[in-house]
Design a protein around this motif. Structure first.
Motif, short mmCIF file in Angstrom:
data_model
loop_
_atom_site.label_atom_id
_atom_site.label_comp_id
_atom_site.label_asym_id
_atom_site.label_seq_id
_atom_site.Cartn_x
_atom_site.Cartn_y
_atom_site.Cartn_z
N ARG A 186 50.09 42.42 63.03
CA ARG A 186 49.92 42.33 61.32
C ARG A 186 48.78 43.37 60.94
N SER A 187 48.73 44.56 61.76
CA SER A 187 47.74 45.47 61.50
C SER A 187 48.18 46.64 62.23
N PRO A 188 47.42 47.96 61.78
CA PRO A 188 47.04 48.20 60.36
C PRO A 188 48.10 48.26 59.28
N ILE A 189 47.68 48.20 58.02
CA ILE A 189 48.74 48.13 56.96
C ILE A 189 48.84 49.63 56.39
N ASP A 190 50.11 50.11 56.38
CA ASP A 190 50.40 51.46 55.65
C ASP A 190 50.62 51.13 54.39
N VAL A 191 49.66 51.81 53.56
CA VAL A 191 49.89 51.81 52.09
C VAL A 191 50.10 53.05 51.48
N THR A 192 50.56 54.13 52.18
CA THR A 192 50.56 55.56 51.98
C THR A 192 52.02 55.67 51.57
N ASN A 193 52.93 54.85 51.43
CA ASN A 193 54.20 55.30 50.75
C ASN A 193 54.64 54.63 49.72
N ILE A 194 53.55 54.08 48.93
CA ILE A 194 53.95 53.48 47.83
C ILE A 194 54.24 54.43 46.80
N SER A 195 55.31 54.31 46.00
CA SER A 195 55.97 55.36 45.05
C SER A 195 55.17 55.45 43.80
N PRO A 196 54.83 56.70 43.12
CA PRO A 196 54.25 56.76 41.97
C PRO A 196 54.81 55.87 41.04
N ALA A 197 56.09 55.60 40.88
CA ALA A 197 56.44 54.69 39.65
C ALA A 197 55.69 53.17 39.83
N ARG A 198 55.91 52.86 40.96
CA ARG A 198 55.12 51.50 41.18
C ARG A 198 53.64 51.63 40.89
N LEU A 199 52.84 52.74 41.17
CA LEU A 199 51.48 52.84 40.94
C LEU A 199 51.11 52.66 39.50
N LYS A 200 52.25 53.00 38.64
CA LYS A 200 52.08 53.00 37.11
C LYS A 200 52.39 51.71 36.66
N LEU A 201 52.80 50.81 37.24
CA LEU A 201 53.03 49.30 36.82
C LEU A 201 51.72 48.80 36.52
N LYS A 202 51.74 47.72 35.22
CA LYS A 202 50.57 47.18 34.89
C LYS A 202 50.79 45.71 35.07
N CYS A 203 49.82 44.93 35.55
CA CYS A 203 49.84 43.67 35.89
C CYS A 203 50.01 42.72 34.68
N TYR A 204 50.73 41.90 34.33
CA TYR A 204 51.19 41.14 33.16
C TYR A 204 50.02 40.37 33.01
N TYR A 205 49.47 39.92 34.15
CA TYR A 205 48.31 38.53 34.07
C TYR A 205 46.93 38.92 33.95
N CYS A 206 46.67 40.37 34.54
CA CYS A 206 45.25 40.65 34.46
C CYS A 206 45.08 41.85 33.79
N ARG A 207 45.98 42.46 33.14
CA ARG A 207 45.67 43.98 32.55
C ARG A 207 44.92 43.67 31.11
N SER A 208 44.82 42.66 30.60
CA SER A 208 44.09 42.59 29.28
C SER A 208 42.52 42.48 29.50
N PHE A 209 41.97 42.02 30.76
CA PHE A 209 40.70 42.13 30.90
C PHE A 209 40.22 43.03 32.39
N ILE A 210 41.02 43.57 32.91
CA ILE A 210 40.82 44.57 34.06
C ILE A 210 41.27 46.02 33.47
N LYS A 211 40.35 46.93 33.22
CA LYS A 211 40.81 48.12 32.70
C LYS A 211 40.98 49.28 33.87
N THR A 212 40.36 49.06 35.11
CA THR A 212 40.40 49.98 36.15
C THR A 212 40.99 49.25 37.35
N SER A 213 41.72 49.89 38.28
CA SER A 213 42.36 49.11 39.39
C SER A 213 41.92 50.14 40.71
N PRO A 214 42.03 49.62 41.89
CA PRO A 214 42.01 50.45 43.00
C PRO A 214 42.90 51.22 43.23
#
Length: 442
Positions: A186-214
């Motif tokens: 279960r390691s290492p985790i490859d996060v380099t193939n995440i699509s640009p479209a997914r990175l633009k999605l906003k979380c319905y649950y935390c976006r109201s109080f978290i303005k910046t994300s990793p």
């Protein structure tokens, strides 16, 4: 502020790191069913149909979980191996797991530092070599400031990523473009193939109080119909979103707050119209791919639904498959009764009986003259919308790429066929829907 948000106070990555709060949170998860912070993603007290039996004694604050020293510390695994092995780069993965017994249980490992409790199978650890003072990867590295780069919450089971960060195992196995380079560990985790479209999605649950994300923070989306509501895996679970194991390329099936009681099988069945003998359709073959076919007959058939002890299930069992009971002569077992099922590999597996039902089934003839019996949910009439997940499995009788039944280009085979010992042709493989109007759809 919602109650679930308050319950996560001190764990949000916008707050200062407080390792003591992480320990309290991890201990709390360890004392709840299913006892593993990875399997927690698939557990719901109201929806769980398993008879936990003696396992109930393991969920108590007085119990100390230590790696595999007694049978009492082996708890039921809810995460099928396919959730970790799904990858278009690995079309024929080995879905066996040496850390899961034939009873569907695996030893619990408890980190002496951060206090997470995880199945050895879920964390990718050899229970035979895990010491009593076992530490997780994050605590071995003494990274007390660690945060998941795929969500906004601390705590839980973390693994290193290929980019030098950390990520939750539950986040990694839920996001389609994220993969485990070494599935067994279960390691290492490859996060380099995440699509640009997914990175633009906003979380319905935390976006109201978290303005910046990793940098790599990524959301999944609701799996029901064309719903495009997006959310972080951990936020959704904390908020009560239902999640279930699914199939490639969507290992996790999530139903958002707008569909709190949505059942993925019932959703499509409820809107299906009957098909007629002689009608041309798209139907599912025994090889799990879809081809053009003709309906040549119909009848009613009794099917039995059994839950197995690795969180897999089959709702397509014939009465004669249940070898512990003579259903054709006697009454079917009662809901919750333990049964033995003879599987297609010739092995008998233990499970819990859920229910039986009479369902109309259809005989369909394919272009190669083969005849297969299928349920209505495995048939698509002309004019019915074909979900994206089914379109990836459309084929033609020859090896050449022709136009399919609806005039769309057939998509080349990049996916794997599920080879889980409990995998069955069921509606769960055909219910994912496309959402052309959204930015992207899981």
């Amino acid at each position: 502020m919602k109650d679930w948000v308050r319950s996560m106070n001190g764990l949000w990555n916008i707050q200062p790191a407080q390792f003591a709060i992480e320990q309290v949170h991890n201990l709390s998860m360890a004392d709840q069913k299913p006892g593993c912070c990875v399997c927690m993603i698939f557990f719901n007290e109201k929806a769980d149909n398993f008879d936990w039996g003696d396992d109930d004694t393991a969920f108590s604050s007085s119990v100390s979980h230590v790696a595999g020293t007694s049978e009492d510390q082996r708890l039921r695994v809810l995460c099928p191996e396919m959730c970790f092995a799904c990858s278009s780069d690995n079309p024929t993965p080995d879905l066996g797991n040496w850390a899961v017994g034939s009873d569907g249980r695996s030893p619990i490992l408890n980190c002496v530092s951060c206090k997470i409790a995880v199945h050895a199978s879920c964390y990718g650890e050899d229970p035979a070599t895990a010491p009593e003072d076992w530490k997780c990867n994050r605590c071995k590295d003494e990274d007390w400031q660690a945060v998941c780069c795929l969500c906004n919450l601390r705590g839980g089971a973390l693994k290193p990523t290929t980019t030098g960060h950390w990520a939750h195992i539950v986040c990694a196995m839920s996001i389609t473009e994220v993969s485990f380079q070494d599935i067994k560990l279960r390691s290492p985790i490859d996060v380099t193939n995440i699509s640009p479209a997914r990175l633009k999605l906003k979380c319905y649950y935390c976006r109201s109080f978290i303005k910046t994300s990793p940098k790599y923070a990524s959301c999944i989306q609701c799996s029901v119909g064309k719903c495009a509501l997006s959310f972080h895996v951990t936020c959704a679970k904390a908020a009560g979103v239902m999640m279930e194991p699914s199939d490639w390329p969507y290992p996790v099936y999530a139903t958002c707050c707008k569909h709190p009681f949505a059942n993925r099988d019932i959703i499509r069945r409820g809107s299906l119209k009957g098909v007629s003998t002689g009608e041309r359709v798209i139907a599912k073959h025994k090889n799990s791919r879809f081809y053009e076919a003709e309906v040549i007959g119909e009848r009613e058939q009794m099917f039995c639904h059994v839950n197995f002890y690795d969180n897999s299930f089959s709702e397509n069992l014939f009465p004669e498959d249940i070898v512990s009971h003579n259903i054709s002569r006697d009454r079917p077992p009662a809901a919750g009764d333990k049964v033995k099922v003879l599987w297609t590999d010739g092995v008998v597996y233990d499970g819990a009986y859920v229910k039986d039902s009479f369902i109309k089934i259809y005989d369909v003839e394919f272009q190669d003259a083969s005849v297969v019996t299928v349920k209505r949910e495995d048939i698509y009439r002309k004019g019915e919308e074909i979900p994206k997940k089914v379109r990836t499995k459309l084929s033609v009788a020859s090896d050449m790429r022709h136009q399919d039944f609806y005039g769309n280009q057939v998509i080349g085979e990049k996916h794997r066929q599920v080879t889980s010992r409990y995998a069955t042709p069921s509606a769960e493989n055909t219910d994912q829907s496309d959402s052309s109007s959204s930015e992207m759809k899981d």
